[in-house]
Structure formats: structure tokens, C-alpha cells
Write an enzyme that holds these catalytic residues in place. Structure first.
Site, mmCIF file in Angstrom:
data_model
loop_
_atom_site.group_PDB
_atom_site.id
_atom_site.type_symbol
_atom_site.label_atom_id
_atom_site.label_comp_id
_atom_site.label_asym_id
_atom_site.label_seq_id
_atom_site.Cartn_x
_atom_site.Cartn_y
_atom_site.Cartn_z
ATOM 1 N N LYS A 148 47.713 44.426 77.455
ATOM 2 C CA LYS A 148 47.862 44.646 76.015
ATOM 3 C C LYS A 148 46.594 44.253 75.264
ATOM 4 O O LYS A 148 45.893 43.308 75.631
ATOM 5 C CB LYS A 148 49.059 43.827 75.529
ATOM 6 C CG LYS A 148 49.477 44.065 74.087
ATOM 7 C CD LYS A 148 50.714 43.229 73.778
ATOM 8 C CE LYS A 148 51.245 43.483 72.368
ATOM 9 N NZ LYS A 148 52.462 42.669 72.105
ATOM 10 N N SER A 221 55.722 45.595 69.883
ATOM 11 C CA SER A 221 54.297 45.775 69.701
ATOM 12 C C SER A 221 53.558 46.130 70.990
ATOM 13 O O SER A 221 52.347 46.374 70.950
ATOM 14 C CB SER A 221 53.707 44.480 69.113
ATOM 15 O OG SER A 221 53.847 43.381 70.000
ATOM 16 N N GLY A 243 59.951 39.267 68.874
ATOM 17 C CA GLY A 243 61.083 39.862 68.170
ATOM 18 C C GLY A 243 61.627 41.083 68.883
ATOM 19 O O GLY A 243 62.559 41.731 68.401
ATOM 20 N N GLY A 244 61.031 41.401 70.035
ATOM 21 C CA GLY A 244 61.442 42.577 70.794
ATOM 22 C C GLY A 244 60.260 43.364 71.333
ATOM 23 O O GLY A 244 60.425 44.484 71.806
ATOM 24 N N SER A 245 59.082 42.779 71.294
ATOM 25 C CA SER A 245 57.851 43.520 71.559
ATOM 26 C C SER A 245 57.630 43.915 73.007
ATOM 27 O O SER A 245 56.783 44.754 73.298
ATOM 28 C CB SER A 245 56.637 42.729 71.059
ATOM 29 O OG SER A 245 56.636 42.662 69.660
#
Length: 557
Positions: A148, A221, A243-245
């Protein structure tokens, strides 16, 4: 060589100041300078793409039969074994994946950097080592790993979600160093959103598209990773999740994504300066990949390096692995709590269909499946959104002002949760007390409901239409509670026609009504549907054991 690599762009991004656009263009030109003309797709493909682009890497003619075999028929575990046995060389494997990665980028705008030549040089060194010693350097010997954008790799660019933070790193972050020592080869970095706080990956590099339907988001993300892996331009990558990335994009793109309990895996050096949100919501990291055994391989390799020695924040919980058949529990030895919805947002129909399918499959094989109702889900989501912004969102605007970068629509959305002024120490501490109280109450309620793991949606629907990733409820709740979660693919896909409508007459909330509107207006054809398994805090290995037990029943790769 092209001035800028053409990519498919169904929804343009907002424009910034002339100075910003000039810098952005120079970055895209720098990216293009390393890409040979021979790896560019036909102009017609970019101008008039199909909605589903997953077949193009095989059909485009830029990959040989051998390269198609390497990229389509092996996971990371199998590639490591094939290289160790000398069926393939590291050079052959890295070349195949690097070529496929740049094809994937043209289809989805999933990359921020591509460095095939460097990767091939590293692969040659590994091949020479294996030839001369007869031994691999480690369990990832010669396996390509994608990373990433914000995670530092020595000699390459990273950013913290804004153009003005772009910098070339001098050293590897801790996890990258562990993977490199284990033999991994780095060949690309992947796109993430402005602020690194969206469930869609839109940045100055462009908008990452969903390979199954380019009118849908690839998530965020860590959306670049998800799109790249879905197109088999990578077999394993590294994501982060506050948060869910990890789980959001993995679900959108139909791959595995594992958010570990915070401080299980190393994040030292991931984000210079950190983020104020971590005062109360700690970010986590984990693998994104194609098979369950690769999740296990990743965990074993990283934790075998004892990362807690360099970073004492990590809790030293060694990973014993899932290789022993004795470690796989029987269907009767644990209870699965089925959470059909959170009481706030009823998932869109394909997700409900996938949950019902999973329930039928599990019960048919003797697994114990019980209803599970999440404790005070709406309150948890409210607490979470407030906890993200103890320092307000002023620093976002400050970063954008420095470079003239335009504010993305989803940045506007997330700023709506921020307070008008910075919270005091006492106010932040009160958030901490509230969080810990909620974790205690939720844990006791979980125990009362008598389940071992929770099976639930990964998102309110399939992948969402662009710029509408507003509701993170089904992933964010577990960040607040710091529970490990893994999203897994299912055979269910959203249909082009004949997809059912909501059975319930009334929405559960205003948010639920909005999600229903998005369903009626959207085009979700071919979108994959993942489901999420969640375990208790620090029960990461036990969660993977449950997945091993249900793997055949749920047809998990």
C-alpha cells in the site's frame, strides 16, 4: 514511451489549482517513464472498455501462456514451493506479475508506483543464491508482494494521503523489512484515498475501479491492493484498517482480507507522525490475498520474526499455524452467531442472499448456527465517528491548501463527523472511558448470546457506486471493539436482472432508507459478495481455525 499511462476513467476526479495539476502531471509522467510501450493496452480498450474487465489480462495478448499460468494458477504458498523446487525461477515469477500488474493498472488505476527492473534484479540475486546454495533465503523466497502507498519501502515514494506529504523513503518499514528478509520481492505500490480515510481509493494518482464492474468502487483505503489482487496482478499484499480499510476493499473485490486485533502485527514506520484517531481507535494491519492458506502463511512468517522485540507495543502471541489437522475444530465444537443486520441498516438483497446461503450450507453440514444481535450497534458507530477526530479535521484542509489539492467528495463526507474545535485532554479521556465501557458491555452480551464467532455482512451491499461509500457500520464496529475480522469470498454475485428487492416494507433508519435508494439507482452487475467472520479480541488464531473448519462447506479457496 507515453507521457502518461492511459487508464480507464468512468468518473473524473475534481480538478485542483493549476499548480497542483502541474505537479500531479509530473508525478504521472514519472510513473509512465518506467513503463515500456510493449505493455500498453490498445487505445480502444481504454476508450471503450467492457463493464467487467477481469478477462482482459488473459485476452489482451501481452502475457505469454507461461505468464498466464504463473499468474492465474498459483497462490503465494504454491509459488514459493514452485520456486524452491526450481519449477520456476524468481525472475520468471516476478516478471509475470509485474507485467500483469501494469495491465491491471491501466484497467483500474490501482498502482502508484511500478518498478519491474528493480524487482527483476532482486529476483536474479535470489535465483543465484538458490543455485549456489541449494537453499531459499526464507519462506517467501522469490514471491512478489505488493504494498500500500503509505507503507515505506526503501528508495520508493510514500504519502500520508495528501500530495504535500509525498516523500521518498530511505528505509523499509518494519513489516517490509521482515518480508524482504523472508525472500519477498517488491515490485509495485498501490493506490489509497485522500486522507487514507475513505472506503474508496481516490487520490492524485486517480480513482481505483472495481475490476468486476468499473462503475463501482474497489473500496478503500486499501483499494489499489484489492483491485490488483482481484486481477491477479498480485497474490498477496499488505493493507491497514482503522474502519474497514482492509475488509471493505477485499469484500468489494472478492478476495480475502484479514484485519487482525490491533498490535498483533507490526506497523512501526507505517505512517510518519501517526494520526490523532489512534488515541482511541487503534489502526490494524494484515494480509490481503487469494486463499486461506496464504493468510496463514503471512501470519506465520511475520510473527516468526518476533516483531515485538523491535516494537514492544506488539503483544507477543506466536502463531502456531493451521497445518495440523488436529487444530481444525469439528462442526459441533463451536457456535456461529449469525448477524443478519445490525438494527440500523438492512443490507442490500445480494448480501442477505449470501447470508441465507451460508446459513443453509453450514446447518446442512451440522454446524451450530444461532441468531446474533449486536449490542448497541448504533451507539458504537456514533462513538467511533466522534473518536476519529479528536484534533478536528483542520489538518486535512491545511494539507490541501499547501498544494492546491481539491477536496474529494468523500473527504467532505468524513469531515461531517468532526467537532468544530479540538477536544481537550479530559474530553479525549472521556471517549476512552466510554470506549472501554462499551467493550466490556459488548463482550458480556456476546458471552450471554453464547457464540464463539460472528458471521455478518462485510458492507451494506456489494461494492458501491463511486463516491457513495458512506456507511462503514459493518466493519467500523469491530475496529471500535478491536475484534479481529476476516472477509471471505462466496459464490454469490449481484445479478444484472431479476435481483430481488427488499422484503421489508419499512427501512430501519434514515441511513437504511438511503442505502435502499442507492440500491434502486445503482448498477451492481457482477459485483462479488463477501461475508465477514469476526472473533473475540486477541482470538485471531482461533478465528482462522473456524475458517479452516468451514472452508469446504462454504467453498472457500
Amino acid at each position: 514511451m507515453p507521457s502518461i499511462i492511459p487508464v480507464i476513467e468512468p468518473v473524473p476526479l475534481p480538478a485542483g489549482t493549476p499548480a497542483y495539476e502541474e505537479v500531479r502531471r509530473s508525478i504521472l509522467q514519472e510513473f509512465a517513464a518506467s513503463v515500456p510501450q510493449s505493455l500498453l493496452l490498445p487505445e480502444e480498450t481504454i476508450r471503450n472498455p467492457p463493464k467487467n474487465v477481469t478477462g482482459i489480462p488473459r485476452q489482451c495478448g501481452l502475457l505469454s501462456d507461461a505468464e498466464l499460468d504463473i499468474t492465474e494458477n498459483y497462490d503465494a504458498t504454491a509459488l514459493a514451493a514452485a520456486i524452491a523446487s526450481r519449477k520456476f525461477t524468481s525472475v520468471e515469477v516476478v516478471t509475470a506479475f509485474a507485467k500483469r500488474a501494469i495491465i491491471a493498472h491501466q484497467l483500474t488505476c490501482c498502482l502508484t508506483e511500478w518498478f519491474m527492473d528493480e524487482a527483476v534484479c532482486h529476483a536474479r540475486e535470489l535465483d543465484r543464491h538458490l543455485e549456489s546454495t541449494g537453499r531459499t533465503v526464507g519462506p517467501f523466497h522469490g514471491v512478489p508482494v505488493s504494498i500500500k502507498a503509505h507503507i515505506p519501502i526503501a528508495g520508493h515514494w510514500s504519502n500520508r494521503g495528501y500530495l504535500d506529504t509525498r516523500a521518498k523513503d530511505e528505509s523499509d518499514s518494519q513489516m517490509v523489512a521482515i518480508l524482504r528478509k523472508a525472500g519477498a520481492i517488491f515490485y509495485c505500490k498501490t493506490n489509497q484515498p485522500q486522507s487514507i480515510m475513505h472506503l474508496e481509493s481516490t487520490s492524485y494518482y486517480g480513482r481505483t475501479l472495481n475490476p468486476y464492474n468499473i462503475n463501482l468502487s474497489a473500496g478503500g483505503s486499501t483499494g489499489g491492493e484489492a483491485a490488483l489482487i482481484a486481477l491477479r496482478g498480485s497474490v498477496v499484499g499488505v493493507g491497514t484498517d482503522i474502519g474497514g480499510s482492509i475488509r471493505g476493499p477485499s469484500a468489494f473485490c472478492g478476495i480475502y482480507g484479514f484485519k487482525t486485533t490491533a498490535r498483533t502485527l507490526p506497523m512501526k514506520g507505517f505512517l510518519g507522525g501517526g494520526v490523532p484517531a489512534e488515541l482511541n481507535v487503534i489502526c490494524s494491519t494484515g494480509p490481503m490475498c487469494l486463499t486461506l492458506r496464504d493468510v496463514d502463511l503471512f501470519m506465520r512468517v511475520i510473527l516468526a520474526a518476533k516483531p515485538w522485540i523491535e516494537d514492544p507495543q506488539i503483544i507477543p502471541l506466536p502463531w502456531t499455524g493451521l497445518n495440523s489437522s488436529a487444530s481444525v475444530p469439528s462442526p459441533q465444537s463451536f457456535k456461529i452467531g449469525l448477524m443478519m443486520h445490525d438494527g440500523v441498516i438492512m443490507p442490500q438483497p445480494p448480501v442477505t442472499r449470501a447470508l441465507e446461503w451460508a446459513k443453509s450450507q453450514l446447518e446442512g453440514r451440522g454446524f451450530q448456527v444461532k441468531p446474533f444481535k449486536p449490542y448497541k450497534a448504533a451507539r458504537i458507530v456514533k462513538n467511533l465517528r466522534e473518536a476519529y477526530w479528536p484534533a478536528t479535521a483542520a489538518f486535512i484542509d491545511a494539507h490541501l491548501a499547501i498544494s492546491g489539492e481539491p477536496k474529494q467528495p468523500l473527504t467532505e463526507w468524513i469531515e461531517g463527523d468532526a467537532p468544530a474545535k479540538e477536544l481537550s485532554t479530559t474530553e479525549v479521556f472521556q471517549q476512552r472511558l466510554l470506549r472501554d465501557e462499551m467493550r466490556t458491555e459488548f463482550s458480556l452480551d456476546w458471552h450471554k448470546q453464547d457464540v464463539d464467532v460472528v458471521l455478518c455482512p462485510a458492507f451494506v451491499g456489494p461494492a458501491c457506486s463511486h463516491d457513495t461509500a458512506w456507511y462503514w457500520d459493518y466493519t467500523g464496529i469491530w475496529n471500535y471493539l478491536d475484534c479481529p475480522g476476516v472477509v471471505v469470498p462466496t459464490p454469490i454475485k449481484a445479478l444484472a436482472q431479476g435481483e430481488e428487492h427488499y422484503a421489508e416494507k419499512e427501512p430501519l433508519s434514515e441511513q437504511c432508507a438511503e442505502v435502499r435508494r442507492l440500491w434502486e439507482e445503482g448498477d451492481f452487475e457482477d459485483a462479488p459478495i463477501n461475508l465477514q467472520f469476526v472473533g473475540r479480541r486477541h482470538h485471531d488464531r482461533e478465528l482462522l481455525e473456524v475458517l479452516a473448519a468451514v472452508r469446504d462447506t462454504l467453498k472457500l479457496p
